[in-house]
Design a protein around this motif. Structure first.
Motif, PDB file in Angstrom:
ATOM      1  N   SER A 112      49.374  50.803 -22.582  1.00 30.41           N
ATOM      2  CA  SER A 112      49.827  50.195 -23.834  1.00 30.41           C
ATOM      3  C   SER A 112      50.205  51.215 -24.892  1.00 30.41           C
ATOM      4  O   SER A 112      50.967  50.903 -25.795  1.00 30.41           O
ATOM      5  N   VAL A 113      49.679  52.418 -24.822  1.00 28.29           N
ATOM      6  CA  VAL A 113      49.963  53.466 -25.810  1.00 28.29           C
ATOM      7  C   VAL A 113      50.959  54.448 -25.190  1.00 28.29           C
ATOM      8  O   VAL A 113      50.715  54.992 -24.107  1.00 28.29           O
ATOM      9  N   HIS A 114      52.070  54.693 -25.898  1.00 31.98           N
ATOM     10  CA  HIS A 114      53.146  55.519 -25.352  1.00 31.98           C
ATOM     11  C   HIS A 114      53.550  56.574 -26.371  1.00 31.98           C
ATOM     12  O   HIS A 114      54.149  56.245 -27.407  1.00 31.98           O
ATOM     13  N   PRO A 115      53.244  57.846 -26.134  1.00 34.41           N
ATOM     14  CA  PRO A 115      53.738  58.921 -27.015  1.00 34.41           C
ATOM     15  C   PRO A 115      55.188  59.274 -26.648  1.00 34.41           C
ATOM     16  O   PRO A 115      55.463  59.744 -25.549  1.00 34.41           O
ATOM     17  N   ILE A 116      56.125  59.050 -27.569  1.00 35.81           N
ATOM     18  CA  ILE A 116      57.551  59.323 -27.341  1.00 35.81           C
ATOM     19  C   ILE A 116      57.908  60.596 -28.097  1.00 35.81           C
ATOM     20  O   ILE A 116      57.674  60.710 -29.298  1.00 35.81           O
ATOM     21  N   GLY A 117      58.471  61.572 -27.402  1.00 33.88           N
ATOM     22  CA  GLY A 117      58.834  62.851 -27.998  1.00 33.88           C
ATOM     23  C   GLY A 117      60.004  62.732 -28.963  1.00 33.88           C
ATOM     24  O   GLY A 117      60.725  61.723 -28.987  1.00 33.88           O
ATOM     25  N   PRO A 118      60.247  63.778 -29.767  1.00 36.92           N
ATOM     26  CA  PRO A 118      61.332  63.730 -30.769  1.00 36.92           C
ATOM     27  C   PRO A 118      62.721  63.656 -30.163  1.00 36.92           C
ATOM     28  O   PRO A 118      63.667  63.243 -30.832  1.00 36.92           O
ATOM     29  N   ARG A 119      62.903  64.071 -28.918  1.00 42.46           N
ATOM     30  CA  ARG A 119      64.209  64.022 -28.263  1.00 42.46           C
ATOM     31  C   ARG A 119      64.257  62.960 -27.182  1.00 42.46           C
ATOM     32  O   ARG A 119      65.124  63.015 -26.300  1.00 42.46           O
ATOM     33  N   GLU A 120      63.355  61.989 -27.246  1.00 39.72           N
ATOM     34  CA  GLU A 120      63.238  60.988 -26.194  1.00 39.72           C
ATOM     35  C   GLU A 120      63.411  59.580 -26.760  1.00 39.72           C
ATOM     36  O   GLU A 120      63.266  59.341 -27.960  1.00 39.72           O
ATOM     37  N   LYS A 121      63.702  58.656 -25.866  1.00 44.05           N
ATOM     38  CA  LYS A 121      63.737  57.229 -26.144  1.00 44.05           C
ATOM     39  C   LYS A 121      62.965  56.515 -25.041  1.00 44.05           C
ATOM     40  O   LYS A 121      62.975  56.939 -23.884  1.00 44.05           O
ATOM     41  N   GLY A 122      62.295  55.419 -25.423  1.00 43.04           N
ATOM     42  CA  GLY A 122      61.555  54.633 -24.449  1.00 43.04           C
ATOM     43  C   GLY A 122      62.237  53.303 -24.203  1.00 43.04           C
ATOM     44  O   GLY A 122      62.402  52.494 -25.129  1.00 43.04           O
ATOM     45  N   VAL A 123      62.644  53.049 -22.969  1.00 42.10           N
ATOM     46  CA  VAL A 123      63.296  51.797 -22.596  1.00 42.10           C
ATOM     47  C   VAL A 123      62.217  50.834 -22.111  1.00 42.10           C
ATOM     48  O   VAL A 123      61.529  51.103 -21.128  1.00 42.10           O
ATOM     49  N   VAL A 124      62.060  49.695 -22.809  1.00 42.48           N
ATOM     50  CA  VAL A 124      60.982  48.743 -22.544  1.00 42.48           C
ATOM     51  C   VAL A 124      61.540  47.562 -21.758  1.00 42.48           C
ATOM     52  O   VAL A 124      62.591  47.007 -22.107  1.00 42.48           O
ATOM     53  N   THR A 125      60.820  47.171 -20.706  1.00 35.50           N
ATOM     54  CA  THR A 125      61.161  45.974 -19.937  1.00 35.50           C
ATOM     55  C   THR A 125      59.979  45.018 -19.957  1.00 35.50           C
ATOM     56  O   THR A 125      58.820  45.437 -19.838  1.00 35.50           O
ATOM     57  N   PHE A 126      60.277  43.730 -20.132  1.00 31.30           N
ATOM     58  CA  PHE A 126      59.246  42.691 -20.105  1.00 31.30           C
ATOM     59  C   PHE A 126      59.435  41.870 -18.831  1.00 31.30           C
ATOM     60  O   PHE A 126      60.405  41.131 -18.696  1.00 31.30           O
ATOM     61  N   GLY A 177      60.379  42.945 -16.013  1.00 34.48           N
ATOM     62  CA  GLY A 177      61.601  43.392 -15.353  1.00 34.48           C
ATOM     63  C   GLY A 177      62.865  43.240 -16.163  1.00 34.48           C
ATOM     64  O   GLY A 177      63.919  43.754 -15.758  1.00 34.48           O
ATOM     65  N   ARG A 178      62.839  42.559 -17.314  1.00 30.62           N
ATOM     66  CA  ARG A 178      64.032  42.360 -18.132  1.00 30.62           C
ATOM     67  C   ARG A 178      63.963  43.276 -19.360  1.00 30.62           C
ATOM     68  O   ARG A 178      62.904  43.433 -19.959  1.00 30.62           O
ATOM     69  N   TYR A 179      65.131  43.864 -19.715  1.00 33.51           N
ATOM     70  CA  TYR A 179      65.179  44.763 -20.869  1.00 33.51           C
ATOM     71  C   TYR A 179      64.796  44.010 -22.141  1.00 33.51           C
ATOM     72  O   TYR A 179      65.319  42.926 -22.430  1.00 33.51           O
ATOM     73  N   SER A 180      63.880  44.601 -22.921  1.00 38.44           N
ATOM     74  CA  SER A 180      63.423  43.948 -24.143  1.00 38.44           C
ATOM     75  C   SER A 180      63.536  44.820 -25.386  1.00 38.44           C
ATOM     76  O   SER A 180      63.316  44.319 -26.481  1.00 38.44           O
ATOM     77  N   GLY A 181      63.844  46.095 -25.277  1.00 42.36           N
ATOM     78  CA  GLY A 181      63.983  46.921 -26.461  1.00 42.36           C
ATOM     79  C   GLY A 181      63.885  48.401 -26.143  1.00 42.36           C
ATOM     80  O   GLY A 181      63.654  48.802 -24.994  1.00 42.36           O
TER      81      GLY A 181
END
Length: 360
Positions: free
Chosen positions: A100-114, A116-120
């Motif tokens: 549930s906790v995701h550290p995202i770096g300054p040059r990164e993006k996190g693609v979230v799926t709910f 299996g479907r893209y949610s944000g």
């Protein structure tokens, strides 16, 4: 000098005294018998205790009670079903925190799926989502500029627009513009970029001559290839941005390289000769134009005074012709064209001397 009898007496005194220890006088009988506490490492007065044959040790007994599910167990520790429930709850808690906790770096993006479907998409920082498997996060490095080199090894032959063959080596720099499109729209991004680069570059070279490819047309080829690649990738919806294309080598194939160099040298020599001829023609034309302008000025003077102008032209022409030549002047008989002053001066010198002597 020490008396030997005194030394022997002291020696006997030390040898006869019993050794002392911090636990008392050394007696094995108890605290009162020796006047001090008993040595804990010595055998107790009642002798060693013997364990019955086959009886478990204290460690084995403790381990048996810890594994027991029917009762007993370690003091203060639940046993049986309660113990397993606590273990299961701990594992679930660790799993929830980890997913549930995701550290995202300054040059990164996190693609979230709910499910299996893209949610944000998650921005850089510490972000929170539902635990897996409800929501999953794919972290994508969008700030990294990747480079693809062509070819990986050997030659990379391409056909030019004038039916020649060129060996071309180049590189393509690209990064990720849209993390969601990059993850979902194409299966293998790197291979897609390589295939697109090869197709676009060959299309551009097919409309380019060999001289342009190996000479001053490189920058034009790079720009056209970049535009063509970006157009194809945008049609795919890949989320990839082409940063630039750079040509490292453009030359004729090795089999005809010597002959091609000879042709190139001949072309360069022909171009040099053509430039020299053009420069000479420009000089001659400029000189002729200057002489024509000068003639026009003289003609204007000639119309005003023909005789004077003709005589002046004659004198100027003769002066220019005879200025740097050896001259021989022939005159009519009996007429001296010039006076030989040096010879006359030498011939008259004795006579002058005689006149001066007679006068004296």
């Amino acid at each position: 000098m020490v008396n030997s009898s005194g030394r022997d007496a002291l020696s006997g005194t030390f040898h006869n005294e019993a050794p002392k220890s911090p636990w008392g006088g050394g007696s094995d009988k108890g605290e009162g018998s020796g006047g001090g506490p008993r040595n804990p490492w010595s055998v107790p007065p009642e002798g060693r205790r013997s364990r019955p044959a086959g009886a478990p040790s204290a460690l084995d007994e403790l381990w048996r009670r810890a594994r027991s599910t029917g009762g007993g167990g370690l003091p203060g520790v639940p046993t049986g079903a309660r113990l397993w429930l606590l273990i299961l709850a701990g594992l679930i808690g660790v799993w929830v925190i980890y997913t549930s906790v995701h550290p995202i770096g300054p040059r990164e993006k996190g693609v979230v799926t709910f499910l299996g479907r893209y949610s944000g998409t998650l921005d850089p920082g510490i972000q929170f989502t539902l635990p897996a498997p409800f929501q999953l996060v794919d972290v994508v490095d969008v700030g990294n500029i990747r480079t693809e080199n062509f070819p990986n090894s050997g030659e990379n032959l391409m056909l030019t627009g004038d039916q020649n063959i060129v060996d071309l080596a180049y590189s393509v720099r690209w990064d990720i513009r849209s993390a969601s499109d990059y993850v979902f729209q194409i299966a293998d991004p790197r291979e897609t970029v390589r295939a697109t680069a090869e197709s676009a570059m060959r299309a551009v070279i097919a409309n380019t001559t060999l001289n342009e490819a190996i000479g001053e047309g490189r920058s034009k080829i790079e720009a056209e290839a970049q535009v063509a690649m970006q157009k194809i990738l945008d049609e795919y919806g890949s989320g990839i941005r082409i940063q630039g294309v750079a040509i490292q080598k453009a030359a004729a194939p090795s089999q005809v390289d010597d002959a091609f160099k000879a042709v190139t040298a001949a072309q360069q020599e022909a171009e040099s000769n053509r430039n020299n001829a053009n420069a000479y023609a420009q000089r001659v034309i400029a000189q002729a134009q200057g002489e024509a302008a000068e003639f026009d000025k003289i003609y204007e003077q000639y119309k005003l005074a023909p005789e004077v102008t003709k005589r002046r032209l004659y004198y100027e022409t003769m002066e220019a012709v005879l200025a740097n030549t050896n001259k021989t002047i022939v005159e009519a008989p009996g007429v001296n064209s010039y006076l030989p002053l040096p010879a006359l001066r030498r011939g008259n010198a004795p006579a002058d001397a005689q006149d001066k002597g007679g006068a004296k």
